[in-house]
Design a protein around this motif. Structure first.
Motif, PDB file in Angstrom:
ATOM      1  N   GLN A   1       0.699  -1.210   0.389  1.00  0.00           N
ATOM      2  CA  GLN A   1      -0.303   0.303   0.005  1.00  0.00           C
ATOM      3  C   GLN A   1       0.839   1.109   0.070  1.00  0.00           C
ATOM      4  O   GLN A   1       1.657   0.673   0.196  1.00  0.00           O
ATOM      5  CB  GLN A   1      -1.306  -0.610   0.954  1.00  0.00           C
ATOM      6  CG  GLN A   1      -0.147  -0.070   2.187  1.00  0.00           C
ATOM      7  CD  GLN A   1      -1.251  -0.449   3.570  1.00  0.00           C
ATOM      8  OE1 GLN A   1      -2.373  -0.061   3.037  1.00  0.00           O
ATOM      9  NE2 GLN A   1      -1.228   0.223   4.795  1.00  0.00           N
ATOM     10  N   ARG A   2      -0.271   2.230  -0.296  1.00  0.00           N
ATOM     11  CA  ARG A   2       1.092   3.866  -0.599  1.00  0.00           C
ATOM     12  C   ARG A   2       0.614   4.825   0.056  1.00  0.00           C
ATOM     13  O   ARG A   2      -0.802   4.885   0.250  1.00  0.00           O
ATOM     14  CB  ARG A   2       1.063   3.665  -2.384  1.00  0.00           C
ATOM     15  CG  ARG A   2       1.674   3.109  -2.570  1.00  0.00           C
ATOM     16  CD  ARG A   2       3.161   3.048  -3.019  1.00  0.00           C
ATOM     17  NE  ARG A   2       3.896   2.664  -4.411  1.00  0.00           N
ATOM     18  CZ  ARG A   2       4.251   1.203  -4.099  1.00  0.00           C
ATOM     19  NH1 ARG A   2       4.082   0.806  -2.404  1.00  0.00           N
ATOM     20  NH2 ARG A   2       4.730   0.274  -4.478  1.00  0.00           N
ATOM     21  N   LYS A   3       1.171   5.247   1.041  1.00  0.00           N
ATOM     22  CA  LYS A   3       0.876   5.987   1.527  1.00  0.00           C
ATOM     23  C   LYS A   3       0.100   7.630   1.005  1.00  0.00           C
ATOM     24  O   LYS A   3       1.412   8.205  -0.138  1.00  0.00           O
ATOM     25  CB  LYS A   3       1.533   7.027   2.730  1.00  0.00           C
ATOM     26  CG  LYS A   3       0.925   7.777   3.846  1.00  0.00           C
ATOM     27  CD  LYS A   3       2.190   8.191   4.782  1.00  0.00           C
ATOM     28  CE  LYS A   3       1.162   9.369   5.768  1.00  0.00           C
ATOM     29  NZ  LYS A   3       2.379   9.497   6.992  1.00  0.00           N
ATOM     30  N   ILE A   4      -1.010   8.585   0.832  1.00  0.00           N
ATOM     31  CA  ILE A   4      -1.053   9.385  -0.238  1.00  0.00           C
ATOM     32  C   ILE A   4      -0.757  10.748   1.051  1.00  0.00           C
ATOM     33  O   ILE A   4      -1.709  10.726   1.889  1.00  0.00           O
ATOM     34  CB  ILE A   4      -2.629   9.379  -0.224  1.00  0.00           C
ATOM     35  CG1 ILE A   4      -2.190   7.814  -1.150  1.00  0.00           C
ATOM     36  CG2 ILE A   4      -2.613  10.013  -1.808  1.00  0.00           C
ATOM     37  CD1 ILE A   4      -1.353   7.725  -2.409  1.00  0.00           C
ATOM     38  N   GLU A   5       0.023  11.747   0.113  1.00  0.00           N
ATOM     39  CA  GLU A   5       0.066  12.699   1.732  1.00  0.00           C
ATOM     40  C   GLU A   5       0.742  13.519   0.795  1.00  0.00           C
ATOM     41  O   GLU A   5       1.434  13.573  -0.163  1.00  0.00           O
ATOM     42  CB  GLU A   5       0.630  12.187   2.779  1.00  0.00           C
ATOM     43  CG  GLU A   5       0.436  12.700   3.937  1.00  0.00           C
ATOM     44  CD  GLU A   5      -0.502  13.472   4.405  1.00  0.00           C
ATOM     45  OE1 GLU A   5      -1.000  14.268   3.845  1.00  0.00           O
ATOM     46  OE2 GLU A   5      -1.419  12.272   4.793  1.00  0.00           O
TER      47      GLU A   5
ATOM     48  N   PHE B   1      -4.809   8.950   3.991  1.00  0.00           N
ATOM     49  CA  PHE B   1      -5.164   7.807   3.449  1.00  0.00           C
ATOM     50  C   PHE B   1      -3.796   6.864   2.617  1.00  0.00           C
ATOM     51  O   PHE B   1      -3.410   7.208   2.242  1.00  0.00           O
ATOM     52  CB  PHE B   1      -6.485   7.591   2.512  1.00  0.00           C
ATOM     53  CG  PHE B   1      -6.518   8.838   1.393  1.00  0.00           C
ATOM     54  CD1 PHE B   1      -6.545   9.534   1.277  1.00  0.00           C
ATOM     55  CD2 PHE B   1      -6.479   8.173   0.035  1.00  0.00           C
ATOM     56  CE1 PHE B   1      -6.140  10.358  -0.178  1.00  0.00           C
ATOM     57  CE2 PHE B   1      -6.623   8.422  -0.543  1.00  0.00           C
ATOM     58  CZ  PHE B   1      -6.540   9.613  -0.743  1.00  0.00           C
ATOM     59  N   TYR B   2      -4.011   5.867   2.512  1.00  0.00           N
ATOM     60  CA  TYR B   2      -3.630   5.094   1.803  1.00  0.00           C
ATOM     61  C   TYR B   2      -4.281   3.820   0.785  1.00  0.00           C
ATOM     62  O   TYR B   2      -5.459   3.803   0.456  1.00  0.00           O
ATOM     63  CB  TYR B   2      -2.637   3.711   3.219  1.00  0.00           C
ATOM     64  CG  TYR B   2      -2.197   4.076   3.903  1.00  0.00           C
ATOM     65  CD1 TYR B   2      -0.266   4.021   3.660  1.00  0.00           C
ATOM     66  CD2 TYR B   2      -2.733   4.927   5.055  1.00  0.00           C
ATOM     67  CE1 TYR B   2       0.230   4.042   4.323  1.00  0.00           C
ATOM     68  CE2 TYR B   2      -1.697   4.925   5.613  1.00  0.00           C
ATOM     69  CZ  TYR B   2       0.007   5.437   5.450  1.00  0.00           C
ATOM     70  OH  TYR B   2       0.407   5.510   6.802  1.00  0.00           O
TER      71      TYR B   2
ATOM     72  N   SER C   1      -6.974   1.214   1.595  1.00  0.00           N
ATOM     73  CA  SER C   1      -6.641   0.004   1.946  1.00  0.00           C
ATOM     74  C   SER C   1      -6.817   0.676   3.694  1.00  0.00           C
ATOM     75  O   SER C   1      -6.479   0.106   4.692  1.00  0.00           O
ATOM     76  CB  SER C   1      -5.396   0.134   1.890  1.00  0.00           C
ATOM     77  OG  SER C   1      -4.451   0.778   1.547  1.00  0.00           O
ATOM     78  N   ARG C   2      -6.372   2.481   3.885  1.00  0.00           N
ATOM     79  CA  ARG C   2      -6.596   2.634   4.915  1.00  0.00           C
ATOM     80  C   ARG C   2      -7.046   4.243   4.879  1.00  0.00           C
ATOM     81  O   ARG C   2      -6.470   4.689   4.264  1.00  0.00           O
ATOM     82  CB  ARG C   2      -4.684   1.835   5.693  1.00  0.00           C
ATOM     83  CG  ARG C   2      -4.689   2.542   7.018  1.00  0.00           C
ATOM     84  CD  ARG C   2      -3.835   1.433   7.791  1.00  0.00           C
ATOM     85  NE  ARG C   2      -2.783   1.991   7.511  1.00  0.00           N
ATOM     86  CZ  ARG C   2      -1.635   2.588   8.594  1.00  0.00           C
ATOM     87  NH1 ARG C   2      -2.702   3.139   9.922  1.00  0.00           N
ATOM     88  NH2 ARG C   2      -0.374   2.886   8.581  1.00  0.00           N
TER      89      ARG C   2
END
Lengths: 1019, 370
Positions: free
Chosen positions: A695-699, B171-172, B195-196
């Motif tokens: 998974q990739r963090k969106i920030e 969010f992920y 996903s999160r």
């Protein structure tokens, strides 16, 4: 919406684009990755190299090159040219045979696969029955003798690969001609050698691995002679007159046998263990070559004393009392000896050795047997390449000076003309003199002639001498052990092991007008060098640049800086350093710029940047770019993380290189070992995937992100920084955190240049809101053209810049291109890349594109490489996307990282540690092989071939593809599959190091797809 | 304290108006042309001038006829203040970083005694951990549902506004597979999913996104065929004004926009979005796209010319209260509806306003996360 308006279809522009841009991959430079087979045609005087990824490359005279790729991704095990023809047969490790032809089309030769076949035994036979071990193309040009593991020799008709069962030489047939006691001996097992009699084509020499050698009469199907040796047989060869044969054996011995004897139990004329008496390794191949003067050349591979020299990769040459064991730094794949064809004697004149990492050709005519410098197949990776820099259109003067400096270094090479000279190169002379500079892990910079098809080493610069290192750099260069036995002599240049990784070169900047060169390395060292035609002893001025200045609480945990050698140092002619700036902390230099007119050099690291005046030898200023809250950078583990990643990657490469050892046909055993680490890695990868889904963090990027201070680009420009009325020198800096600094510089006029100090003052600071790393800065003049390089206008090589109209600033970040007005900075236009298509800019360059229709028409544009491996052209100054092509696979991280653009729309990137692929975005200045291999009979033969309805080959040669359609993705790089093995490893390492950023699953599925395709192709 | 308007002695002629301005313990008196009050900015400058506090960011308030302390921060309320001042306009000035937002309000009649005391004694209110009510000028959208009228009801287009760095998007996303209806029947295709959600992050606090929602578009660009890394990069590149179109995992809360209710809920899908994309594209206001991109330029070591709107000041962060909110599932309270899978373009779309009613909880202020 504006995006749609922008790309409005202007017919005229579309046509013009076709005249300006065209994508093609033109030629591969360097040494093939993981070579696995060597072939040579004395008739064509052309050499062929096969690789483990199924590629074959043919080389003749300089410029004569052909490439082909088997559809199956299988290793090429053997290559045999058909005598007297423009054809060759390859054997792959899946036991398939492939027939390739050099056909002529439109005046140039092209390499095509004509047909392939797999030897099929009788139903129910063990696979080993038809496992081919040796191939003999018969001089009749029609028959192919195939020795197998079962001991049977099959015969196939060419070009149809039709098996002639009545001509098969089965072990049973042989057995009935042998005396009873020999039969009892069960002397067969696999066929190790198949040799045609040098004068009588009806006789064939067959050697079996248990030690039996027979001479078979093809006409009468009978054994003429047989020889029994007590040792496992490795290979056999005829002597020129056919009167004697020479066999070599597993125990390191060779025997000479007389053919004429009619004895039931012939004894060898002589039997020797050259490196005895202690146990020796096998001699795997031997040549016995006659000369007019009488003394033969005996050349053999291996045979070293097992205990003390068993690890050497040697080929020994004995001629009278001259004996040399050439000692190669990598495994010897195969070798051949070039002999005079039309003569009663062999008269060997050169030996061609294909080692795992380089090609070495030895001159056997000149005393001392020196090596001949190869015009191609350069081992780019003698030491791992760490960076590259391209300089277009070098002046003849500078070119000659560099060559002169290089010639002094190459005095140990033979003066013999390159002996492999088949074919004719029809390519036009290169349009200009281009230099490609590669920086290496061992602190050297190599200067390559990149003007034409052959990438040739011109000159090698070593920076090691400036520093105190543990070892003497001249330790093992051509060390000749006089009294030693065996008489080993190191040959070749491949030496991947660096004594000190801090010496690694990271950035290179050459000014082609002044001959100034700046080179920067891993431990924060920046060297300024000047070209000197004479050897000189001089002191290198040594200055430390403290980039942290008054930062508190800093602890550098990385490597120490290099210790500089004190006092005068003797430098050979060429580029000689006179300034050494050492950044403190000694982090990797991440950007470098040199302005030869102002005599300034700017450098940046992850901590800050500095400007140095190399005329007055004074530091002008330094600035720290660290974000105060960036503790990570403050403690400096960045370099450690980076170098760890790198060294891991490199050590894996080395592992995979050394893994590729083992003998050709015992591949099966080896691959078992090979798979094991991979399988383990697979399991680890799978486990990781199950535990945490990728998974990739969106920030959004924030100012506090790490490494924002990392200096990514430096740029000098003479432009309007403060007001519209007067322009001044300026220095521009871009960081990883999306910040651009501009400094106005006051450079005193030439007459007072030494008296007055250079002054610098910060004039602007731009913080890009999207905070993406700034990777390129460019100032456009009043006409919207990029400012010329320093001294370019002064040398009348470019129009002087338009200083009347208003200048513009182009900032290229990883995510977007943005043009600002000058002197007052305000955003004018931009092109978003990441926001729209999810790709990021990895490399950007300015290139001049000439039209292929109108001689004097050209445009300046940006050439861009993205992290997806696309190359694009973006127009200047309006930032309109022009064309876009897939170039590098996006998984090929090292390929993308290694890409370098030229000033004329071409580029290079590494497709393996040892090979550069050359590509072109331009319709002009194409550098690609165009060559002709011409023989009268070839022509006839080929035409009948085509007429007889031969099934067209499954693969297509590269050269034909280039001349054909210029499509984008369809030209998916053939050779790049060569890296598949490496890449899997790389990818895994990357995913472990970068957390979850690798997309392992995706790669895996691709691998599966490739595998499926092979299965289809194999039928 | 006396009520200001009781004093009204009509001093001076009709055209002018007396202003009494208080900053800290200091008063300034001056007069204004009632008929030509000018712009708020000029007035603001004037106040800074008379109090000799240039470059100090202040909040301006006035006491209205009811004695309420009301803010002056734009031309409208400034003109309102001038027109209602009778005859004296009483101005209260606070430093922005010390501002007591709770002093403002329209419902201050019951506690008006306290209102001005609060202003006079700024320390007083700090003991009370109130929920902060912003100044109207500080109201800003944090998220919105957009293009409801043109999207199929199975999809939701959400816009997240990112101000400075004060709050993570939070969010992920991950790879996954979704089922599409194609001419060849149902087909499994790769997709990108949320996903999160980071607790307290922007994404979670809006309630508009949930785990396992499939991401279909990022700022109008379809993500199908793009890798996870590509989509990540696109989202980060657009993070200041992120518009993502999702197919919520929970389809039961969708608003019914047509009368036909057929089909079932849940994971089933359609690929009708493709036909929308070009149309949707044109709906983007280019201005929106640009507004997020104000680069900061500092000339000659001077002051920054453009300051991003929401750079948090250290002081204000401290004065704000940390609030822990336990979020219910955002969809609670929605009427579960069956959803029509096929979007028919000729259907009259009803605009349902339920959605906006459902989320008062999340909108009420800054939450500081670690």
């Amino acid at each position: 919406m504006r995006r749609f308006l922008r790309s409005g279809h202007d017919q005229a522009r579309e046509r013009l684009k076709q005249d300006l841009f065209k994508f093609s991959k033109t030629v591969e430079h360097g040494f093939p990755h993981q070579p696995s087979a060597l072939g040579y045609s004395p008739y064509l005087r052309i050499m062929a190299i096969g690789t483990r990824s199924g590629a074959i490359k043919l080389y003749g005279a300089p410029g004569v090159e052909f490439m082909g790729l088997h559809r199956e991704n299988n290793a090429v095990v053997q290559i045999h040219f058909l005598p007297g023809q423009c054809q060759l047969v390859t054997l792959l490790d899946d036991n398939s045979l492939h027939l390739w032809s050099l056909n002529q089309r439109n005046g140039v030769s092209e390499l095509h696969e004509e047909k392939f076949s797999t030897l099929r035994g009788p139903p129910g036979a063990a696979p080993s029955a038809t496992q081919i071990t040796v191939i003999l193309p018969h001089s009749s040009q029609e028959l192919l003798y195939l020795g197998t593991e079962s001991g049977n020799v099959f015969v196939e008709k060419l070009p149809s690969f039709q098996m002639l069962e009545d001509q098969m030489i089965s072990t049973e047939a042989v057995l009935q001609w042998l005396p009873k006691d020999a039969q009892h001996w069960r002397a067969f097992e696999m066929v190790e050698a198949l040799q045609e009699h040098p004068q009588d084509p009806t006789r064939v020499l067959i050697g079996y691995s248990r030690g039996l050698i027979i001479i078979w009469d093809l006409q009468n199907s009978r054994v003429l002679h047989h020889f029994l040796s007590g040792q496992q047989l490795e290979n056999v060869c005829w002597q020129r007159d056919g009167g004697c044969i020479v066999s070599c054996h597993y125990d390191g011995s060779y025997c000479q046998w007389k053919v004429s004897s009619e004895a039931q139990h012939p004894e060898p004329l002589q039997s020797r263990v050259p490196y005895g008496p202690y146990p020796c390794k096998a001699i795997s191949k031997i040549f016995w070559l006659t000369t007019r003067k009488g003394l033969p050349y005996i050349i053999f591979q291996g045979g070293m004393p097992r205990a003390s020299y068993g690890d050497r990769h040697s080929i020994s040459v004995t001629h009278g009392n001259q004996e040399t064991a050439f000692d190669f730094t990598s495994r010897v794949i195969d070798f051949t000896v070039l002999t005079e064809a039309a003569s009663d004697f062999d008269e060997p004149y050169a030996m061609v050795v294909l080692a795992e990492e380089e090609l070495v050709v030895i001159d056997l005519k000149t005393a001392g047997w020196p090596a001949i410098q190869a015009p191609y197949l350069a081992s780019l990776h003698c030491s791992a390449i760490t960076c590259s820099h391209h300089v277009s259109s070098i002046s003849l003067k500078l070119w000659e000076r560099i060559i002169a400096a290089g010639n002094k270094q190459n005095s140990h090479y033979s003066t013999m003309v390159w002996p492999i000279d088949g074919g004719t190169s029809l390519a036009p002379d290169p349009p200009q003199r281009d230099l490609l500079l590669t920086g290496h892990e061992d602190g050297t910079v190599r200067f390559w002639d990149a003007s034409g098809v052959c990438l040739r080493l011109l000159y090698k610069l070593s920076t090691v001498r400036v520093f105190l290192t543990d070892t003497d750099p001249n330790d093992n260069l051509n060390a000749v052990g006089e009294d030693e036995w065996p008489p080993l002599r190191k040959v070749g240049s491949f030496d991947p092991y660096s004594d000190d990784p801090r010496l690694g070169i990271q950035k290179i900047f050459l000014c082609k007008y002044s001959g100034y060169l700046a080179v920067a390395g891993t431990a924060g060292q920046v060297l300024v060098l000047e070209l000197n035609d004479e050897e000189a002893e001089q002191v290198v001025d040594h200055i430390e640049a403290n980039l942290l200045q008054d930062q508190e609480g800093y602890r550098w945990k990385g490597h120490e800086r290099l210790r500089a050698r004190q006092g005068p140092i003797c430098f050979e002619s060429g580029f000689q350093p006179f300034i050494l700036v050492q950044c403190q902390p000694p982090a990797v230099v991440t950007s470098l710029a040199l302005h030869s007119e102002w005599k300034l050099v700017a450098f940046g690291t992850s901590h800050g940047f500095g400007l140095f005046d190399h005329q007055q030898k004074r530091q002008v200023f330094v600035k720290c770019t660290l974000h105060p809250s960036d503790q990570l950078a403050m403690e400096g583990p960045l370099s450690r993380v980076k170098s760890l990643k790198k060294s891991l990657r490199q050590s894996f490469r080395r592992m995979s290189r050394s893994r590729a050892s083992g003998r050709k046909r015992r591949m099966a055993g080896n691959s078992g070992e090979l798979q094991e680490p991979n399988a383990r890695a697979d399991r680890v990868g799978l486990q990781n995937m199950e535990l945490a889904p990728v998974q990739r963090k969106i920030e959004a990027r924030s100012a506090e992100d790490s490494f924002t201070g990392f200096v990514r680009t430096l740029y000098f420009a003479d432009t309007y920084l403060r007001d519209n009325s007067y322009h001044c020198p300026s220095l521009w800096v871009g960081t990883n955190g999306g910040t651009v600094y501009a400094f106005s510089l006051r450079v005193p006029p030439p007459d007072r240049r030494m008296e007055e100090p250079i002054r610098a003052e910060q004039a602007k600071e731009i913080q890009l809101m999207h905070r993406a790393p700034v990777i390129g800065i460019l100032v456009l003049d009043g006409r919207g053209m990029p400012l010329p390089e320093p001294l370019e206008a002064a040398h009348d090589l470019s129009k002087s810049p338009d200083m009347q109209g208003s200048h513009q600033l182009l900032v290229v970040s990883e995510e977007q291109f943005k043009v600002f007005t000058l002197p007052k900075v305000s955003a004018k236009l931009k092109l978003k890349l990441t926001a729209l298509e999810g790709s990021r800019v990895r490399r950007v360059g300015v290139a001049h594109f000439g039209s292929c229709k109108a001689e004097d028409y050209g445009e300046h544009h940006l050439t861009v490489l993205t992290n997806l491996g696309d190359v694009q052209v973006v127009s200047l100054p309006f930032l309109k996307p022009q064309v876009r092509y897939g170039c590098i696979r996006k998984e090929d991280v090292s390929g993308i990282a290694s890409c370098v653009f030229t000033k004329y729309g071409q580029g290079f990137y590494l497709i393996s540690p040892s090979e550069f692929e050359r590509f072109s975005l331009s319709t002009k200045w194409l550098v690609e092989p165009r060559c002709l291999v011409d023989t009268a009979e070839t022509k006839n033969h080929c035409s009948t071939l085509n007429g007889s309805g031969v099934k067209k080959g499954s693969s297509k040669a590269r050269s034909s593809e280039n001349s054909g359609d210029g499509g984008g993705r369809s030209q998916e790089p053939l050779m790049e599959r060569a890296l598949l093995n490496d890449e899997r490893v790389l990818k895994e390492i990357q995913s472990t190091l970068e957390g979850d950023r690798g997309s392992y699953g995706e790669w895996y599925s691709q691998q599966v797809a490739v595998g499926r395709r092979h299965n289809n192709g194999g039928e | 304290m006396n009520r200001a308007h009781r004093h009204g002695a009509g001093s001076g002629c009709l055209g002018t108006m007396e202003v009494k301005s208080k900053f800290g313990a200091e008063f300034r008196r001056f007069s204004l042309e009632r008929s030509k009050p000018g712009k708020f900015e000029e007035f603001y400058g004037l106040l800074q001038h008379v109090h000799k506090i240039p470059n100090v960011e202040v909040l301006v308030g006035y006491a209205d006829v009811h004695g309420d302390l009301l803010p002056i921060n734009n031309d409208d309320n400034y003109h309102k203040a001038v027109s209602t001042a009778n005859p004296l306009l009483r101005i209260f000035i606070q430093k922005k970083e010390e501002a007591d937002y709770s002093a403002f309000g329209t419902d201050t009649l019951t506690k008006k005694k306290n209102v001005l005391t609060n202003v006079l004694r700024p320390d007083y209110h700090k003991k009370k951990p109130n929920i902060v009510i912003s100044m109207p000028q500080d109201f800003r959208p944090v998220s919105s549902i957009i293009d409801v009228d043109i999207l199929p009801e199975t999809h939701r287009r959400v816009r997240l506004y990112k101000y400075g760095t004060e709050k993570p998007l939070g969010f992920y996303i991950r790879d996954g597979s979704s089922v599409r209806v194609t001419p060849h029947g149902l087909e499994k295709v790769p997709g990108i999913f949320i996903s999160r959600l980071v607790p307290g992050g922007l994404a979670q606090s809006t309630g508009l996104l949930a785990v396992n929602d499939e991401v279909l578009e990022v700022n109008g660009i379809e993500v199908s065929g793009k890798s996870l890394d590509q989509v990540t990069d696109m989202m980060i590149a657009n993070s200041r004004n992120l518009i993502i179109t999702v197919r919520p995992a929970n389809q039961r809360n969708n608003v019914v926009r047509n009368s036909r209710t057929s089909g079932s809920s849940g994971q089933s899908t359609d690929n009708s979005l493709i036909s929308y994309s070009p149309h949707i594209e044109t709906n983007f206001d280019p201005k929106d796209e640009e507004s997020d991109e104000e680069d900061i330029i500092i000339e000659d070591n001077g002051m920054p010319q453009q300051i991003p709107k929401a750079v948090p000041m250290a002081g204000s962060l401290e004065s704000l209260t940390q609030i822990e909110l336990s979020f219910e599932s955002a969809q609670n309270g929605f009427i579960p509806n069956d959803v029509n899978l096929e979007h028919t373009s000729d259907t009259k779309m009803e605009h349902e306003t339920h959605a906006s009613d459902q989320k008062p909880l999340e909108e009420d202020g800054t939450i500081i996360t670690l």
